[in-house]
Design a protein around this motif. Structure first.
Motif: not given
Length: 302
Positions: A155-164, A199-202
């Motif tokens: 959820n924390q990755f989703y809120l920051r728009h970070v791709t895994v 944001e939008y990092g990977r």
């Protein structure tokens, strides 16, 4: 006459022989001088090696003494602070239920509750750091632990728009691990990666098996801000952090956990390009005798 003192092309010094008059040395004399020079070079090299080892052991002993003292202080402070924090959390939680919803008082109480809970998390990490808890190992698949850890922070990755990006080895084998402790390490590394990227990092998570070396590896990489070479040397030290909200205990505790699993944790980083953490763990088979002893101890309490 100058005679070099060298060992395997490494120049350590030279012997300079002053003569009252020019002369030619016989082959036996030259052999003698060269032999003396070689022996002197070997002695110098051994002395340097002994001095370096002594300095290294002294550094380790000092470091261990500091950690031991720090652990005792941390445990004492944590115990003294934990009790009043519990009272603050209890009363502020009860008061927040009795005040008008949305009022400034409720907002203030929620801040108190949130910050008190953060303090308790810091204290818990202090206790974990000071106790050096022994892992309870069972046969486990590291891929399953990685998946669980990713689920916790999803959820924390989703809120920051970070791709895994996840690349788990299909041929992964089981090894003896304390699942909770390894999950704690992976969550900490994932959150560090999240904090490092914008944001939008990977963030990339990869697991591999090296049957030749009998190890498994988990790599967590990000394309964030990176860490300077100077700071890389310090990141596993207790209480060292570059984050304004960090405690500086996460990586120190993680390093201790991995070492208790006979593993290793390495970091590679470059400013403005990103960071890679590699967790290396040995592939261990279950010892039936040890397992029975552990289960007996669990049931009897001894």
């Amino acid at each position: 006459l100058d005679v070099p003192l060298a060992v395997k092309d490494q120049m350590l010094g030279l012997i300079r022989i002053y003569l009252t008059q020019q002369r030619t040395f016989s082959k036996d004399e030259m052999d003698f001088v060269i032999t003396v020079a070689e022996q002197c070079a070997c002695i110098i090299q051994r002395v340097q090696l002994a001095e370096n080892q002594q300095a290294h052991f002294t550094h380790l002993a000092t470091h261990m003494e500091k950690l031991s003292s720090l652990g005792r202080i941390a445990a004492g402070v944590a115990h003294e602070i934990n009790n009043p924090l519990g009272g603050i959390l209890l009363f502020s939680s009860n008061m927040s239920k009795k005040v008008e919803a949305g009022s400034p008082i409720e907002k203030g109480l929620k801040i108190i509750i949130r910050e008190t809970q953060r303090c308790k998390v810091i204290i818990q990490r202090l206790l974990e750091f000071s106790r050096d808890k022994k892992p309870k190992k069972i046969p486990a698949d590291i891929n399953d632990i990685v998946t669980t850890a990713l689920g916790v922070v999803e959820n924390q990755f989703y809120l920051r728009h970070v791709t895994v990006e996840k690349h788990l080895a299909p041929d992964m084998v089981k090894t003896l691990l304390d699942e909770d402790q390894i999950e704690q390490v992976l969550i900490n590394l994932l959150l560090n990666a999240l904090n490092a990227v914008e944001e939008y990092g990977r963030v990339t998570v990869k697991s591999t098996v090296d049957a030749a070396q009998n190890i498994i590896e988990v790599e967590i990489a990000d394309n964030g801000c990176g860490i300077s070479a100077e700071n890389v040397k310090k990141i596993f030290e207790p209480f060292y952090t570059t984050q304004s909200t960090g405690t500086g205990l996460g990586l120190s505790v993680s390093s201790g956990i991995i070492k208790n699993h006979q593993g290793d944790i390495r970091v590679f980083s470059e400013l403005e390009k990103g960071t890679r953490f590699i967790v290396e763990l040995p592939i261990l088979a279950e010892n039936t005798t040890e397992r029975k002893a552990y289960e007996t101890a669990e049931h009897t309490g001894y």
